[in-house]
Write a protein that holds these residues in place. Sequence first.
Motif, PDB file in Angstrom:
ATOM      1  N   SER A 131       0.814  -1.224   0.000  1.00  0.00           N
ATOM      2  CA  SER A 131       0.000   0.000   0.000  1.00  0.00           C
ATOM      3  C   SER A 131       0.841   1.265   0.000  1.00  0.00           C
ATOM      4  O   SER A 131       0.339   2.331  -0.317  1.00  0.00           O
ATOM      5  CB  SER A 131      -0.882   0.033   1.261  1.00  0.00           C
ATOM      6  OG  SER A 131      -0.053   0.190   2.401  1.00  0.00           O
ATOM      7  N   GLY A 132       2.121   1.162   0.404  1.00  0.00           N
ATOM      8  CA  GLY A 132       2.945   2.355   0.543  1.00  0.00           C
ATOM      9  C   GLY A 132       2.731   3.056   1.882  1.00  0.00           C
ATOM     10  O   GLY A 132       3.278   4.138   2.115  1.00  0.00           O
ATOM     11  N   ARG A 133       1.932   2.458   2.800  1.00  0.00           N
ATOM     12  CA  ARG A 133       1.740   3.096   4.116  1.00  0.00           C
ATOM     13  C   ARG A 133       3.075   3.176   4.843  1.00  0.00           C
ATOM     14  O   ARG A 133       3.866   2.237   4.794  1.00  0.00           O
ATOM     15  CB  ARG A 133       0.743   2.306   4.969  1.00  0.00           C
ATOM     16  CG  ARG A 133      -0.701   2.774   4.814  1.00  0.00           C
ATOM     17  CD  ARG A 133      -1.645   2.090   5.782  1.00  0.00           C
ATOM     18  NE  ARG A 133      -1.845   0.693   5.461  1.00  0.00           N
ATOM     19  CZ  ARG A 133      -2.650   0.247   4.499  1.00  0.00           C
ATOM     20  NH1 ARG A 133      -3.342   1.094   3.773  1.00  0.00           N
ATOM     21  NH2 ARG A 133      -2.765  -1.054   4.258  1.00  0.00           N
ATOM     22  N   VAL A 134       3.278   4.340   5.490  1.00  0.00           N
ATOM     23  CA  VAL A 134       4.583   4.634   6.078  1.00  0.00           C
ATOM     24  C   VAL A 134       4.455   4.781   7.590  1.00  0.00           C
ATOM     25  O   VAL A 134       3.536   5.438   8.077  1.00  0.00           O
ATOM     26  CB  VAL A 134       5.110   5.963   5.483  1.00  0.00           C
ATOM     27  CG1 VAL A 134       6.347   6.435   6.200  1.00  0.00           C
ATOM     28  CG2 VAL A 134       5.399   5.802   4.015  1.00  0.00           C
ATOM     29  N   TYR A 135       5.374   4.160   8.321  1.00  0.00           N
ATOM     30  CA  TYR A 135       5.397   4.297   9.785  1.00  0.00           C
ATOM     31  C   TYR A 135       6.777   4.770  10.208  1.00  0.00           C
ATOM     32  O   TYR A 135       7.751   4.658   9.459  1.00  0.00           O
ATOM     33  CB  TYR A 135       5.120   2.942  10.454  1.00  0.00           C
ATOM     34  CG  TYR A 135       3.783   2.368  10.108  1.00  0.00           C
ATOM     35  CD1 TYR A 135       2.667   2.662  10.887  1.00  0.00           C
ATOM     36  CD2 TYR A 135       3.632   1.537   8.990  1.00  0.00           C
ATOM     37  CE1 TYR A 135       1.424   2.139  10.572  1.00  0.00           C
ATOM     38  CE2 TYR A 135       2.390   1.010   8.670  1.00  0.00           C
ATOM     39  CZ  TYR A 135       1.291   1.310   9.451  1.00  0.00           C
ATOM     40  OH  TYR A 135       0.061   0.793   9.139  1.00  0.00           O
ATOM     41  N   ASN A 136       6.834   5.297  11.420  1.00  0.00           N
ATOM     42  CA  ASN A 136       8.115   5.663  12.003  1.00  0.00           C
ATOM     43  C   ASN A 136       8.056   5.221  13.457  1.00  0.00           C
ATOM     44  O   ASN A 136       7.088   5.529  14.153  1.00  0.00           O
ATOM     45  CB  ASN A 136       8.316   7.182  11.901  1.00  0.00           C
ATOM     46  CG  ASN A 136       9.635   7.614  12.472  1.00  0.00           C
ATOM     47  OD1 ASN A 136       9.839   7.605  13.682  1.00  0.00           O
ATOM     48  ND2 ASN A 136      10.547   7.990  11.598  1.00  0.00           N
ATOM     49  N   LEU A 137       9.092   4.494  13.889  1.00  0.00           N
ATOM     50  CA  LEU A 137       9.012   3.885  15.216  1.00  0.00           C
ATOM     51  C   LEU A 137       8.865   4.924  16.318  1.00  0.00           C
ATOM     52  O   LEU A 137       8.312   4.631  17.373  1.00  0.00           O
ATOM     53  CB  LEU A 137      10.228   2.998  15.471  1.00  0.00           C
ATOM     54  CG  LEU A 137      10.322   1.772  14.544  1.00  0.00           C
ATOM     55  CD1 LEU A 137      11.413   0.828  15.000  1.00  0.00           C
ATOM     56  CD2 LEU A 137       8.984   1.036  14.457  1.00  0.00           C
ATOM     57  N   CYS A 138       9.347   6.184  16.068  1.00  0.00           N
ATOM     58  CA  CYS A 138       9.229   7.207  17.113  1.00  0.00           C
ATOM     59  C   CYS A 138       7.995   8.091  16.885  1.00  0.00           C
ATOM     60  O   CYS A 138       7.311   8.476  17.827  1.00  0.00           O
ATOM     61  CB  CYS A 138      10.450   8.126  17.115  1.00  0.00           C
ATOM     62  SG  CYS A 138      11.998   7.279  16.881  1.00  0.00           S
ATOM     63  N   PHE A 139       7.721   8.436  15.634  1.00  0.00           N
ATOM     64  CA  PHE A 139       6.763   9.508  15.323  1.00  0.00           C
ATOM     65  C   PHE A 139       5.342   8.968  15.142  1.00  0.00           C
ATOM     66  O   PHE A 139       4.389   9.512  15.685  1.00  0.00           O
ATOM     67  CB  PHE A 139       7.247  10.195  14.046  1.00  0.00           C
ATOM     68  CG  PHE A 139       6.477  11.389  13.630  1.00  0.00           C
ATOM     69  CD1 PHE A 139       6.495  12.551  14.387  1.00  0.00           C
ATOM     70  CD2 PHE A 139       5.736  11.371  12.453  1.00  0.00           C
ATOM     71  CE1 PHE A 139       5.796  13.674  13.981  1.00  0.00           C
ATOM     72  CE2 PHE A 139       5.035  12.480  12.039  1.00  0.00           C
ATOM     73  CZ  PHE A 139       5.068  13.635  12.803  1.00  0.00           C
ATOM     74  N   ASN A 140       5.181   7.929  14.346  1.00  0.00           N
ATOM     75  CA  ASN A 140       3.849   7.319  14.145  1.00  0.00           C
ATOM     76  C   ASN A 140       3.993   5.797  14.041  1.00  0.00           C
ATOM     77  O   ASN A 140       3.903   5.215  12.965  1.00  0.00           O
ATOM     78  CB  ASN A 140       3.133   7.892  12.909  1.00  0.00           C
ATOM     79  CG  ASN A 140       3.910   7.687  11.632  1.00  0.00           C
ATOM     80  OD1 ASN A 140       5.131   7.568  11.649  1.00  0.00           O
ATOM     81  ND2 ASN A 140       3.229   7.605  10.519  1.00  0.00           N
ATOM     82  N   PRO A 141       4.270   5.156  15.201  1.00  0.00           N
ATOM     83  CA  PRO A 141       4.532   3.711  15.178  1.00  0.00           C
ATOM     84  C   PRO A 141       3.284   2.899  14.823  1.00  0.00           C
ATOM     85  O   PRO A 141       2.165   3.350  15.076  1.00  0.00           O
ATOM     86  CB  PRO A 141       4.976   3.412  16.619  1.00  0.00           C
ATOM     87  CG  PRO A 141       4.410   4.508  17.439  1.00  0.00           C
ATOM     88  CD  PRO A 141       4.266   5.709  16.557  1.00  0.00           C
ATOM     89  N   PRO A 142       3.469   1.713  14.226  1.00  0.00           N
ATOM     90  CA  PRO A 142       2.317   0.840  14.010  1.00  0.00           C
ATOM     91  C   PRO A 142       1.802   0.350  15.361  1.00  0.00           C
ATOM     92  O   PRO A 142       2.550   0.352  16.346  1.00  0.00           O
ATOM     93  CB  PRO A 142       2.902  -0.323  13.198  1.00  0.00           C
ATOM     94  CG  PRO A 142       4.359  -0.326  13.516  1.00  0.00           C
ATOM     95  CD  PRO A 142       4.738   1.089  13.820  1.00  0.00           C
ATOM     96  N   ARG A 143       0.516  -0.084  15.381  1.00  0.00           N
ATOM     97  CA  ARG A 143      -0.038  -0.551  16.658  1.00  0.00           C
ATOM     98  C   ARG A 143       0.749  -1.742  17.190  1.00  0.00           C
ATOM     99  O   ARG A 143       1.025  -1.841  18.370  1.00  0.00           O
ATOM    100  CB  ARG A 143      -1.518  -0.913  16.485  1.00  0.00           C
ATOM    101  CG  ARG A 143      -2.411   0.322  16.482  1.00  0.00           C
ATOM    102  CD  ARG A 143      -3.850  -0.043  16.781  1.00  0.00           C
ATOM    103  NE  ARG A 143      -4.457  -0.701  15.632  1.00  0.00           N
ATOM    104  CZ  ARG A 143      -5.040  -0.050  14.630  1.00  0.00           C
ATOM    105  NH1 ARG A 143      -5.113   1.272  14.667  1.00  0.00           N
ATOM    106  NH2 ARG A 143      -5.547  -0.698  13.607  1.00  0.00           N
ATOM    107  N   MET A 144       1.123  -2.657  16.252  1.00  0.00           N
ATOM    108  CA  MET A 144       1.931  -3.807  16.661  1.00  0.00           C
ATOM    109  C   MET A 144       3.255  -3.737  15.908  1.00  0.00           C
ATOM    110  O   MET A 144       3.247  -3.506  14.684  1.00  0.00           O
ATOM    111  CB  MET A 144       1.197  -5.106  16.298  1.00  0.00           C
ATOM    112  CG  MET A 144       1.691  -6.296  17.114  1.00  0.00           C
ATOM    113  SD  MET A 144       1.078  -7.829  16.435  1.00  0.00           S
ATOM    114  CE  MET A 144      -0.662  -7.607  16.609  1.00  0.00           C
ATOM    115  N   GLN A 145       4.346  -3.901  16.607  1.00  0.00           N
ATOM    116  CA  GLN A 145       5.652  -3.690  15.986  1.00  0.00           C
ATOM    117  C   GLN A 145       5.863  -4.596  14.766  1.00  0.00           C
ATOM    118  O   GLN A 145       5.615  -5.802  14.831  1.00  0.00           O
ATOM    119  CB  GLN A 145       6.760  -3.952  17.006  1.00  0.00           C
ATOM    120  CG  GLN A 145       8.054  -3.257  16.583  1.00  0.00           C
ATOM    121  CD  GLN A 145       9.181  -3.536  17.562  1.00  0.00           C
ATOM    122  OE1 GLN A 145       8.955  -3.741  18.735  1.00  0.00           O
ATOM    123  NE2 GLN A 145      10.408  -3.527  17.043  1.00  0.00           N
ATOM    124  N   GLY A 146       6.275  -4.004  13.638  1.00  0.00           N
ATOM    125  CA  GLY A 146       6.598  -4.792  12.449  1.00  0.00           C
ATOM    126  C   GLY A 146       5.397  -5.221  11.617  1.00  0.00           C
ATOM    127  O   GLY A 146       5.545  -5.936  10.624  1.00  0.00           O
TER     128      GLY A 146
END
Length: 226
Positions: A131-146
């Motif tokens: 999808s191209g969805r982008v996360y950042n571990l500090c700024f906008n982390p996913p609900r579940m890591q990875g």
Amino acid sequence: MSKLFRAVIMGPPGSGKGTISERIAQSFGLQHLSSGDFLRENIAANTEAGVLAKTYIEKRLLVPDHVMTRLLLPRLEEMTRHSWILDGFPRTLAQAEALSRACELDVVISLNIPLETLKERLRHRWIHPASGRVYNLCFNPPRMQGVDDISGEPLIQHEDDRPEALVARLRHYKDVAKPVIDLYKAKNILHTFSDTDTDRIWPHISSLLNTKIRTDQSSAQRASTN
Ligand SMILES: Nc1ncnc2c1ncn2[C@@H]1O[C@H](COP(=O)(O)OP(=O)(O)OP(=O)(O)O)[C@@H](O)[C@H]1O
Ligand SMILES: Nc1nc2c(ncn2[C@H]2C[C@H](O)[C@@H](COP(=O)(O)OP(=O)(O)O)O2)c(=O)[nH]1
């Protein structure tokens, strides 16, 4: 009737184009059009242009201008009833000139972010490739890591988001973007924002768009009552 609003956002990899475009889309009701997302949709649908574009993207090269303009411009021409913000296009002078022939832009936002900040952000950038969805571990982390919030599929990191690859990418961005930025400066529509944080840049972009969109709408109303 209110006037349609056309904006472009430019900036090096990791400068926050995707993040800020999404905020603009939510706050001002503009459609967020991302060249990267559009290419990924074409690749997923196996269109002729998508198959061709894939060979360049896999080699981490820019897709040739004539392929990009043939893909993007008809899409923009369909958007006659929407205001939009375009993210990732134009990247080259040839693309910018083709876009100028197709429509008149109201605002170009250019993000100027320090190299150290870009390195740090991209080191923590995780992407859902489909999808191209982008996360950042500090700024906008996913609900579940990875894991992607929506599909539950695994997230990946791009090889060229590594700090070692970034300096070359940035140099390439600057070389290619310079004539585009000069063109928009000469047209008097370029607005540059420099800071380390999207949250600090955002109020300035928001007030610029508030002014521009309101001014355009009231002049369109004046024109329709005259
Ligand atoms: N306007 C364009 N002209 C040529 N190629 C493009 C263009 N937009 C996207 N691409 C191709 O699609 C790929 C993915 O684009 P996308 O904008 O999603 O990510 P990116 O280039 O890695 O940039 P960023 O790190 O700034 O998000 C690019 O690497 C490039 O090959
Ligand atoms: N720490 C931090 N990270 C940020 C900030 N703004 C955006 N990010 C994150 C989100 C992404 O993981 C990464 C790059 O942002 P992006 O919106 O994908 O940038 P771009 O490549 O589309 O220009 O940085 C920010 O202000 N601080």
